[in-house]
Design a protein around this motif. Sequence first.
Motif, PDB file in Angstrom:
ATOM      1  N   THR A  28       0.857  -1.080  -0.208  1.00 50.97           N
ATOM      2  CA  THR A  28       0.003  -0.083   0.128  1.00 50.97           C
ATOM      3  C   THR A  28       0.947   1.314   0.035  1.00 50.97           C
ATOM      4  O   THR A  28       0.681   2.218  -0.681  1.00 50.97           O
ATOM      5  CB  THR A  28      -0.850   0.117   1.173  1.00 50.97           C
ATOM      6  OG1 THR A  28      -1.889  -1.192   1.150  1.00 50.97           O
ATOM      7  CG2 THR A  28      -2.071   1.186   1.166  1.00 50.97           C
ATOM      8  N   THR A  32       0.924   4.072  -3.045  1.00 50.21           N
ATOM      9  CA  THR A  32       0.579   5.521  -2.710  1.00 50.21           C
ATOM     10  C   THR A  32       1.713   6.503  -2.717  1.00 50.21           C
ATOM     11  O   THR A  32       1.718   7.675  -3.089  1.00 50.21           O
ATOM     12  CB  THR A  32       0.062   5.619  -1.230  1.00 50.21           C
ATOM     13  OG1 THR A  32      -0.604   4.479  -0.938  1.00 50.21           O
ATOM     14  CG2 THR A  32      -0.683   6.936  -1.052  1.00 50.21           C
ATOM     15  N   ALA A 105      -9.090   0.151  -1.373  1.00 53.68           N
ATOM     16  CA  ALA A 105      -9.527   1.929  -0.932  1.00 53.68           C
ATOM     17  C   ALA A 105      -9.249   2.149   0.641  1.00 53.68           C
ATOM     18  O   ALA A 105      -8.729   3.166   0.926  1.00 53.68           O
ATOM     19  CB  ALA A 105     -10.620   1.951  -1.468  1.00 53.68           C
ATOM     20  N   ARG A 107      -7.057   0.627   2.579  1.00 55.00           N
ATOM     21  CA  ARG A 107      -5.462   0.820   2.879  1.00 55.00           C
ATOM     22  C   ARG A 107      -5.099   2.072   2.336  1.00 55.00           C
ATOM     23  O   ARG A 107      -3.792   2.424   2.636  1.00 55.00           O
ATOM     24  CB  ARG A 107      -5.008  -0.393   2.190  1.00 55.00           C
ATOM     25  CG  ARG A 107      -5.190  -1.587   3.033  1.00 55.00           C
ATOM     26  CD  ARG A 107      -4.040  -2.695   2.850  1.00 55.00           C
ATOM     27  NE  ARG A 107      -4.383  -3.203   1.538  1.00 55.00           N
ATOM     28  CZ  ARG A 107      -4.828  -4.175   0.963  1.00 55.00           C
ATOM     29  NH1 ARG A 107      -5.706  -4.952   1.753  1.00 55.00           N
ATOM     30  NH2 ARG A 107      -4.910  -4.735  -0.469  1.00 55.00           N
ATOM     31  N   GLU A 108      -5.781   2.873   1.402  1.00 53.49           N
ATOM     32  CA  GLU A 108      -5.143   4.028   0.979  1.00 53.49           C
ATOM     33  C   GLU A 108      -5.104   5.060   2.159  1.00 53.49           C
ATOM     34  O   GLU A 108      -4.755   6.054   1.809  1.00 53.49           O
ATOM     35  CB  GLU A 108      -6.033   4.646  -0.247  1.00 53.49           C
ATOM     36  CG  GLU A 108      -5.491   3.908  -1.580  1.00 53.49           C
ATOM     37  CD  GLU A 108      -6.384   4.175  -2.707  1.00 53.49           C
ATOM     38  OE1 GLU A 108      -7.319   5.134  -2.428  1.00 53.49           O
ATOM     39  OE2 GLU A 108      -6.243   3.856  -3.736  1.00 53.49           O
TER      40      GLU A 108
END
Length: 434
Positions: A28, A32, A105, A107-108
């Motif tokens: 993750t 990102t 989503a 983990r974002e």
Amino acid sequence: MKQRGRHRRRRRGRAVRAFLTGTALALTAAATMISASQATVTGDPGALKPLTAAADTDALRLTEDPVPRASLDRLAAEMGPPVGVGTVLGGADRVLRDSVDCTAAEREALPVSPTAARAYCWNTDDTQGWRPGAVTTSGDADDDGLWGAHRVVLSGWSRASGPTPDRGLARIALVDAGNLNRLTYSWALLAVPVDGGRDYRGLVSQVSGMVWYQNKLLVTTDDGDRAALYVYDMNRIHRATVAGEAIGRVPGGWSAHGARYVLPAVAVYRAAGGADAPHPAAVSLDRSTTPDTLVAGEWTLDGSDQGARLWRYALDRDPGRAGLLAPDASGQVRATQAYRTKLSGVRGVLAYHGAWYLTRDADDGEGDGDGPGTMWRQDTEGARAARCGAAESRACWSPGTESLSYAEASGEVWAQSGRTLFSLPLASIDRSAE
């Protein structure tokens, strides 16, 4: 009352699950990182500016308004004896998902750098229509990090949608974190006694700040309840006896809008500083001071020309006032220290050994507001941001963190963003900001 046990628990980790969790968090962060490196935040806020003028510090005053003991006793007599935190945890009927079971989503919402050491996700079915807010833990409640024999996380939420009367209702999840591989929880509605303790109404506020200290829970308030802080007693948790969406006394017993438990307020702190008085939007506990202090920050608009004010109140040392703020001779609570930062849009606030840790959403107002936020470590000498990526981007932090809670016994900082609850060592934040 709290049972003062300092039991050392060996953390039982499952090797495979730990590997999967670490892999998920690392992937993750890597994913990102790409977007973070494209939105480097500029603008060093520099050093904190001490506020010492009477006009500045007088604006931070609070007055304490306790709920009459007779009202609390009447409510307890009507509802039945209160239950302890251990009883609530023992009957916890919900389970948080581990990070490996979180969606991409969800983990974002985790920070890019430093990465989370642990992460969990809330269930959609019982958080749909609710807005996440503040976090505090038994690490705030007691210096051994435990409440009796229990390691506990409290998570605040407010009703964001639904019928108008329900909007803004506040509740907390009491999370049993004794087994970090399986976190269970139950809901308690935050309430305010009315009619002399013959009934209660729901607290109406976004829960952006919350500190559990000794047996008291201090909650920041806005929206419908415009006081500065509401105070709850963790030894006064009552059972809701009737399931349903109603709140308060109903035919056959007591209802708490679907929650199994109710916490009635025992006191209110109201802003006494006039038109310039800020409402503390973010609060946390600082155990590095003597006495321990409640630190606070005001919530300013992103991109505002006026930076946020930061300040602290001393917590009372009188055993008969456990968990309450210390008043002066006139009965008012005054800030023992105050600063102004050049940062606007401050959300989460934490202070420890003279350093202030401030979180902001998104990218300092330079972009469209999407993507990771920023974490600044600021003091009276200067400021440094947590960094990530080859481009040394400052857009590394969780995008929606409103609250930070530091458990000194374990060295962990707990926070939540969206439906994601996570923790990481404070030392990793310091290293990232070096």
